[in-house]
Write a protein that holds these residues in place. Structure first.
Motif, PDB file in Angstrom:
ATOM      1  N   ASP B  98       1.038  -1.000   0.117  1.00  0.00           N
ATOM      2  CA  ASP B  98       0.052  -0.030  -0.113  1.00  0.00           C
ATOM      3  C   ASP B  98       0.877   1.158  -0.114  1.00  0.00           C
ATOM      4  O   ASP B  98       1.709   1.547   0.864  1.00  0.00           O
ATOM      5  CB  ASP B  98      -1.105   0.025   1.273  1.00  0.00           C
ATOM      6  CG  ASP B  98      -1.796   1.241   1.412  1.00  0.00           C
ATOM      7  OD1 ASP B  98      -2.178   1.770   2.289  1.00  0.00           O
ATOM      8  OD2 ASP B  98      -2.195   1.578   0.162  1.00  0.00           O
ATOM      9  N   ASP B 100      -0.635   4.118  -0.879  1.00  0.00           N
ATOM     10  CA  ASP B 100      -1.771   4.845  -1.400  1.00  0.00           C
ATOM     11  C   ASP B 100      -2.276   5.882   0.002  1.00  0.00           C
ATOM     12  O   ASP B 100      -3.517   6.234  -0.264  1.00  0.00           O
ATOM     13  CB  ASP B 100      -2.830   3.996  -1.612  1.00  0.00           C
ATOM     14  CG  ASP B 100      -3.742   4.629  -2.611  1.00  0.00           C
ATOM     15  OD1 ASP B 100      -5.100   4.300  -2.679  1.00  0.00           O
ATOM     16  OD2 ASP B 100      -3.233   5.340  -3.464  1.00  0.00           O
ATOM     17  N   GLU B 101      -1.394   5.961   0.907  1.00  0.00           N
ATOM     18  CA  GLU B 101      -1.946   6.602   2.158  1.00  0.00           C
ATOM     19  C   GLU B 101      -1.892   8.081   1.751  1.00  0.00           C
ATOM     20  O   GLU B 101      -0.957   8.531   1.030  1.00  0.00           O
ATOM     21  CB  GLU B 101      -1.195   6.401   3.338  1.00  0.00           C
ATOM     22  CG  GLU B 101      -1.651   5.392   4.312  1.00  0.00           C
ATOM     23  CD  GLU B 101      -0.958   5.049   5.678  1.00  0.00           C
ATOM     24  OE1 GLU B 101      -1.042   4.021   6.279  1.00  0.00           O
ATOM     25  OE2 GLU B 101      -0.470   6.219   6.115  1.00  0.00           O
ATOM     26  N   ALA B 102      -2.710   8.877   2.429  1.00  0.00           N
ATOM     27  CA  ALA B 102      -2.721  10.291   1.964  1.00  0.00           C
ATOM     28  C   ALA B 102      -1.566  10.986   2.965  1.00  0.00           C
ATOM     29  O   ALA B 102      -1.380  10.629   4.036  1.00  0.00           O
ATOM     30  CB  ALA B 102      -3.871  10.879   2.313  1.00  0.00           C
ATOM     31  N   TRP B 103      -1.067  12.019   2.531  1.00  0.00           N
ATOM     32  CA  TRP B 103      -0.054  12.927   3.266  1.00  0.00           C
ATOM     33  C   TRP B 103      -0.748  13.525   4.422  1.00  0.00           C
ATOM     34  O   TRP B 103      -1.942  13.985   4.277  1.00  0.00           O
ATOM     35  CB  TRP B 103       0.560  14.001   2.406  1.00  0.00           C
ATOM     36  CG  TRP B 103       1.405  13.345   1.556  1.00  0.00           C
ATOM     37  CD1 TRP B 103       1.296  13.317   0.114  1.00  0.00           C
ATOM     38  CD2 TRP B 103       3.077  12.953   1.713  1.00  0.00           C
ATOM     39  NE1 TRP B 103       2.653  12.468  -0.354  1.00  0.00           N
ATOM     40  CE2 TRP B 103       3.428  12.629   0.563  1.00  0.00           C
ATOM     41  CE3 TRP B 103       3.708  13.113   2.878  1.00  0.00           C
ATOM     42  CZ2 TRP B 103       4.853  12.204   0.536  1.00  0.00           C
ATOM     43  CZ3 TRP B 103       5.045  12.528   2.823  1.00  0.00           C
ATOM     44  CH2 TRP B 103       5.732  12.180   1.510  1.00  0.00           C
ATOM     45  N   GLN B 104      -0.311  13.269   5.788  1.00  0.00           N
ATOM     46  CA  GLN B 104      -0.866  14.004   6.835  1.00  0.00           C
ATOM     47  C   GLN B 104      -0.247  15.173   7.418  1.00  0.00           C
ATOM     48  O   GLN B 104       1.096  14.987   7.072  1.00  0.00           O
ATOM     49  CB  GLN B 104      -0.934  13.027   8.063  1.00  0.00           C
ATOM     50  CG  GLN B 104      -1.536  11.518   7.683  1.00  0.00           C
ATOM     51  CD  GLN B 104      -3.160  11.704   7.662  1.00  0.00           C
ATOM     52  OE1 GLN B 104      -3.580  12.569   8.300  1.00  0.00           O
ATOM     53  NE2 GLN B 104      -3.635  11.018   6.830  1.00  0.00           N
ATOM     54  N   GLY B 118       0.878   4.683  12.766  1.00  0.00           N
ATOM     55  CA  GLY B 118       0.498   4.103  11.685  1.00  0.00           C
ATOM     56  C   GLY B 118       0.231   2.716  11.650  1.00  0.00           C
ATOM     57  O   GLY B 118       0.559   2.063  12.644  1.00  0.00           O
ATOM     58  N   PRO B 121      -2.643  -1.442   6.669  1.00  0.00           N
ATOM     59  CA  PRO B 121      -3.775  -1.916   5.927  1.00  0.00           C
ATOM     60  C   PRO B 121      -4.272  -3.300   5.932  1.00  0.00           C
ATOM     61  O   PRO B 121      -5.659  -3.542   6.131  1.00  0.00           O
ATOM     62  CB  PRO B 121      -3.869  -1.385   4.523  1.00  0.00           C
ATOM     63  CG  PRO B 121      -1.995  -1.465   4.198  1.00  0.00           C
ATOM     64  CD  PRO B 121      -1.641  -1.432   5.663  1.00  0.00           C
ATOM     65  N   THR B 122      -3.213  -4.147   6.061  1.00  0.00           N
ATOM     66  CA  THR B 122      -3.673  -5.527   6.087  1.00  0.00           C
ATOM     67  C   THR B 122      -2.670  -6.505   6.685  1.00  0.00           C
ATOM     68  O   THR B 122      -1.679  -5.826   7.050  1.00  0.00           O
ATOM     69  CB  THR B 122      -3.518  -6.177   4.411  1.00  0.00           C
ATOM     70  OG1 THR B 122      -2.205  -6.294   3.931  1.00  0.00           O
ATOM     71  CG2 THR B 122      -4.433  -5.367   3.204  1.00  0.00           C
TER      72      THR B 122
END
Lengths: 204, 141
Positions: B98, B100-104, B118, B121-122
């Motif tokens: 992944d 695909d995480e958005a920038w925080q 963090g 995701p799986t």
């Protein structure tokens, strides 16, 4: 003299043709020059209204918290449904977009199952009615009365506080989400995500 | 015996050998060493060298099938600093699962140590990278 002139003409014509070919578009991109693709995951600070980064940040935080909640770990792959997230702010926010992202992230984990929510229920019943209309083979069509009831539902609210002083505008968002046991009505999990955005409209 | 005599006595080929050896040793000293795979530099990808923000501590643990990572960000400046971060997750074979995480965004006060978390995701995620960027990077124009 005429030979030299015609030779020069040919050379100039060939050079011009080569130059023009070099100017042709070499990339698979048809552009007017005014539009370009950006990064959908970038931090957006165009205005202090609710934006893409707020949506992504809330969804990330809530799904992470939900996946770690003991209530969802007690049973293997519990069935969850998404209820309404009410918008208590003064601006338009598509709360379904937030819950859709939360649901997608949780489904990707493989640890939770989701049942169709109220908004998709009409499509679900239409499909079942269609399959049981007599047009399909009985052995190949899905039976009525086989839907599973969700163990939990997710619902919440989003609220905001907006304050202004001189050139400074401060917007505070609070997104609250709860996981409720559908049978007992017990709130098994709750979490909040707070966001503050400050804008300065000073000319200097 | 003077310097000229010394120079005449030393074979010119030796000068070439000495020069080659010197250049080789110099080149060897600039080969970057591979960071320890379990060290902080191996887990952090900086988009430009951050001038004031540093990842000072990373801890990772599997919590009921999902990899949980916590990192500490330190601000060595006397001003507040803005950090953008996200996590990248890899499986046991090093493939990115992944990215695909958005920038925080994260505001780190002057001298503060902030914690970022963090969650993978799986359950297939067994490794991670923390991508960090700060507007005060030395690499920024």
């Amino acid at each position: 003299m005429t030979n030299i002139t015609s030779k020069n003409t040919v050379i100039i014509a060939l050079s011009t043709a080569l130059l023009l070919t070099g100017c042709a578009n070499q990339t698979p991109n048809l552009s007017s020059g005014n539009v370009e693709y950006g990064d959908s995951k970038a931090v957006e600070t165009l205005t202090n209204q609710f934006g893409s980064t707020d949506l992504q940040s809330i969804a990330q935080s809530m799904s992470n918290s939900l996946l770690q909640s003991p209530a969802l770990r007690a049973k293997s792959r519990p069935l969850v449904t998404v209820a309404d997230v009410k918008n208590h702010t003064s601006e338009y926010i598509d709360t379904k977009a937030i819950t859709d992202t939360i649901r997608a992230k949780m489904l990707k984990s493989g640890l939770v199952r989701f049942a169709v929510d109220t908004s998709a229920m009409q499509n679900q019943t239409d499909e079942l009615i269609r399959q049981n209309s007599g047009l399909y083979k009985k052995s190949k069509s899905k039976k009525l009365g086989q839907m599973e009831g969700a163990d939990f539902r997710i619902e919440g609210t989003i609220a905001s506080i907006v304050k202004r002083a001189d050139d400074v505008k401060d917007v505070y968002y609070k997104f609250s989400l709860q996981l409720i046991d559908n049978e007992s009505g017990v709130i098994e999990w709750a979490d909040e995500k707070e966001i503050r955005k400050t804008s300065n409209q000073s000319m200097f | 015996m003077n310097l000229t005599d010394v120079k005449r006595k030393i074979n010119p080929m030796n000068w070439v050998l000495f020069a080659s050896l010197f250049l080789t040793l110099n080149a060897c000293s600039t080969i970057p060493s591979v960071p320890n795979p379990n060290s902080i530099p191996a887990k952090v990808e900086q988009l430009g060298e951050m001038s004031y923000l540093h990842v000072s501590h990373i801890a990772a643990q599997k919590r009921k099938q999902l990899l949980f990572v916590q990192a500490e960000i330190s601000n060595s400046d006397s001003d507040n600093q803005q950090l953008f971060y996200r996590f990248k997750w890899l499986d046991a074979n090093g493939f990115v699962i992944d990215n695909d995480e958005a920038w925080q965004p994260l505001l780190v006060y002057a001298g503060q140590q902030q914690t970022i978390n963090g969650l993978a995701p799986t359950p297939q995620a067994t490794d991670f990278r923390i991508l960090v960027s700060s507007p005060d990077n030395t690499g920024n124009p």
